[in-house]
Design an enzyme around this catalytic site. Sequence first.
Site, PDB file in Angstrom:
ATOM      1  N   GLY A 167       1.610  63.944   3.505  1.00  0.00           N
ATOM      2  CA  GLY A 167       1.596  62.675   4.449  1.00  0.00           C
ATOM      3  C   GLY A 167       1.152  62.917   5.628  1.00  0.00           C
ATOM      4  O   GLY A 167       0.992  61.866   6.545  1.00  0.00           O
ATOM      5  N   ASP A 168       1.461  64.231   6.105  1.00  0.00           N
ATOM      6  CA  ASP A 168       0.987  64.606   7.694  1.00  0.00           C
ATOM      7  C   ASP A 168      -0.249  65.175   7.850  1.00  0.00           C
ATOM      8  O   ASP A 168      -0.561  65.768   8.861  1.00  0.00           O
ATOM      9  CB  ASP A 168       2.054  65.264   8.387  1.00  0.00           C
ATOM     10  CG  ASP A 168       2.367  66.434   7.577  1.00  0.00           C
ATOM     11  OD1 ASP A 168       1.563  67.122   6.659  1.00  0.00           O
ATOM     12  OD2 ASP A 168       3.253  67.456   8.165  1.00  0.00           O
ATOM     13  N   ARG A 184      -6.208  34.024  25.639  1.00  0.00           N
ATOM     14  CA  ARG A 184      -5.037  34.429  24.967  1.00  0.00           C
ATOM     15  C   ARG A 184      -5.196  33.687  23.559  1.00  0.00           C
ATOM     16  O   ARG A 184      -6.171  32.965  23.133  1.00  0.00           O
ATOM     17  CB  ARG A 184      -3.871  34.025  25.539  1.00  0.00           C
ATOM     18  CG  ARG A 184      -3.412  34.703  26.918  1.00  0.00           C
ATOM     19  CD  ARG A 184      -2.608  34.201  27.695  1.00  0.00           C
ATOM     20  NE  ARG A 184      -1.504  33.484  26.890  1.00  0.00           N
ATOM     21  CZ  ARG A 184      -0.398  32.762  27.701  1.00  0.00           C
ATOM     22  NH1 ARG A 184      -0.619  32.348  28.780  1.00  0.00           N
ATOM     23  NH2 ARG A 184       0.712  32.733  26.829  1.00  0.00           N
ATOM     24  N   HIS A 232     -14.107  30.558  37.812  1.00  0.00           N
ATOM     25  CA  HIS A 232     -13.505  31.658  38.999  1.00  0.00           C
ATOM     26  C   HIS A 232     -11.745  31.232  38.717  1.00  0.00           C
ATOM     27  O   HIS A 232     -11.620  29.720  39.012  1.00  0.00           O
ATOM     28  CB  HIS A 232     -13.956  31.448  40.096  1.00  0.00           C
ATOM     29  CG  HIS A 232     -15.537  31.142  40.173  1.00  0.00           C
ATOM     30  ND1 HIS A 232     -16.421  32.168  40.228  1.00  0.00           N
ATOM     31  CD2 HIS A 232     -16.342  30.008  40.450  1.00  0.00           C
ATOM     32  CE1 HIS A 232     -17.773  31.781  40.259  1.00  0.00           C
ATOM     33  NE2 HIS A 232     -17.539  30.509  40.512  1.00  0.00           N
ATOM     34  N   ASN A 252     -17.871  21.374  33.929  1.00  0.00           N
ATOM     35  CA  ASN A 252     -17.633  22.424  35.008  1.00  0.00           C
ATOM     36  C   ASN A 252     -16.379  22.378  35.835  1.00  0.00           C
ATOM     37  O   ASN A 252     -16.006  21.265  36.314  1.00  0.00           O
ATOM     38  CB  ASN A 252     -18.678  22.012  36.031  1.00  0.00           C
ATOM     39  CG  ASN A 252     -18.892  23.332  37.021  1.00  0.00           C
ATOM     40  OD1 ASN A 252     -19.795  24.142  36.717  1.00  0.00           O
ATOM     41  ND2 ASN A 252     -18.153  23.166  37.927  1.00  0.00           N
ATOM     42  N   ALA A 262     -13.175  26.447  40.935  1.00  0.00           N
ATOM     43  CA  ALA A 262     -12.302  27.479  41.215  1.00  0.00           C
ATOM     44  C   ALA A 262     -11.068  27.156  41.482  1.00  0.00           C
ATOM     45  O   ALA A 262     -10.688  26.060  42.078  1.00  0.00           O
ATOM     46  CB  ALA A 262     -12.872  28.470  42.379  1.00  0.00           C
ATOM     47  N   SER A 319     -12.464  22.077  42.963  1.00  0.00           N
ATOM     48  CA  SER A 319     -11.911  23.392  43.086  1.00  0.00           C
ATOM     49  C   SER A 319     -10.706  23.032  43.447  1.00  0.00           C
ATOM     50  O   SER A 319     -10.304  21.925  44.312  1.00  0.00           O
ATOM     51  CB  SER A 319     -12.538  24.266  44.197  1.00  0.00           C
ATOM     52  OG  SER A 319     -13.762  24.674  43.787  1.00  0.00           O
TER      53      SER A 319
END
Length: 463
Positions: free
Chosen positions: A103-104, A332, A362, A376, A379, A404
Amino acid sequence: MEQALSIVVLAAGKGTRMRSRYPKLLHPVGGRPMLDHVLRTAFSLEPEAVHVVHGHGAEAVQAAHADWPVRWVVQEPQLGTGHAVEQAIPAIPDDHQVLVLYGDVPLVRPETLQALLAEADGGLGLLSVDFPDPTGYGRVLRDGHGAVTGVVEHKDATAAQRRVTECNTGLLAAPAGRLKAWLQRLDNDNAQAEYYLTDVIAMAVADGVRVAAYPVADPAEVQGVNDRVQLAAAERVWQRRQAEDWMRAGVTILDPDRFDLRGHFAAGEDCRIDVGVVLEGRVELGAGVEIGPHCVLRDVALGDGTRVEAHSVLDGATAGRNCRIGPFARLRPGTDLADGAKVGNFVETKAARIGPGSKVNHLSYMGDAELGRDVNVGAGTITCNYDGHSKHRTEIGDGAFIGSGTQLVAPVRVGRGATIGAGSTVTRDAPDEALTVARSAQRSIHGWRRPGQRPDRGEGSDA
């Protein structure tokens, strides 16, 4: 008629040199436990059965490999390799060929084991390797005609025997019936007071059974893992193998020594992977995808022509064709980029769908959001999706322009073609094709002083 095969995997060692609270065989190579590699190789040989002899950390080892259809055998106490095989051998029919694996030793290739089985050919076969420094390994002993006469463990070897560089790997093939008889004759009269499996080789010679030693071409295949230094060495061998396989399949990997694959990978032709990239879980890349340096991709699917710039982290995300991601972006779980979408530098997304051609370029956060086509986002814009108790969604219609520094306080909807003035805090739905500005009027306070510039208390008083 081809002889049926049973495989015994020895996995009972304590692994004390790992200095770990976890069983040695659960330490990963290429993102999978060492034992998992051995089991994959074992089952690729299509055996009748696989028997795993385990001991230290038995419950954890068995739980981690519960999906494998193996027979688990406990070795307690652990009295050596011969004793370990003896625990499994009663369940194996006499007419089977037995292959013993460790196993190793996670890197041995199926092709090497097939060659060993063919070389054994009804007799006893052992896998040998030539090590420039054989310290610690059992030596293969041969007579003046080159025939194998036995194996002596390093601790029991004479000075002359220790000069031999052909070493026994421990991997062995033998007829089950004969192996049972040899195991019954083992004793522990040696330096470690253990029952050595290798002692059956001398018994085979004494019984007139042909013994064949098959030399493995690549010593890395049979390198055991006993400490974290050897674990790291095995990791690099494994990663280099994967990199070379994918380069032969049409993927450009700029430096195969700085490539890490820790799961399932699929890629179209002409993909390009820069240095320091880590791929985990299930990663699928379309044709012509480019991954910049030092990116981490985990459970990700990217469409043809998509490019991920340096230092981006993608986890549980998908992207269509010709998307642009990063640098320094974090996608994420639940993120989905439609064709041509762009998520730029220092942008984080979560459970967000970014529509075709839309741009979040941004310093922004899009969480629990649905963006339409050609949106669109300026930022510094964020969706305020969490009220301290529940998550809420933000919807942005096709062609909307978000100025922004905007905060979109969910639940909220920005209409199709809407414009949000920079610096707005939007708490109510913004209508289609309208300019929405939600910020306080600007004012200037003349004569105002910063706290450090204010007069001392009492200044100007008559007291």
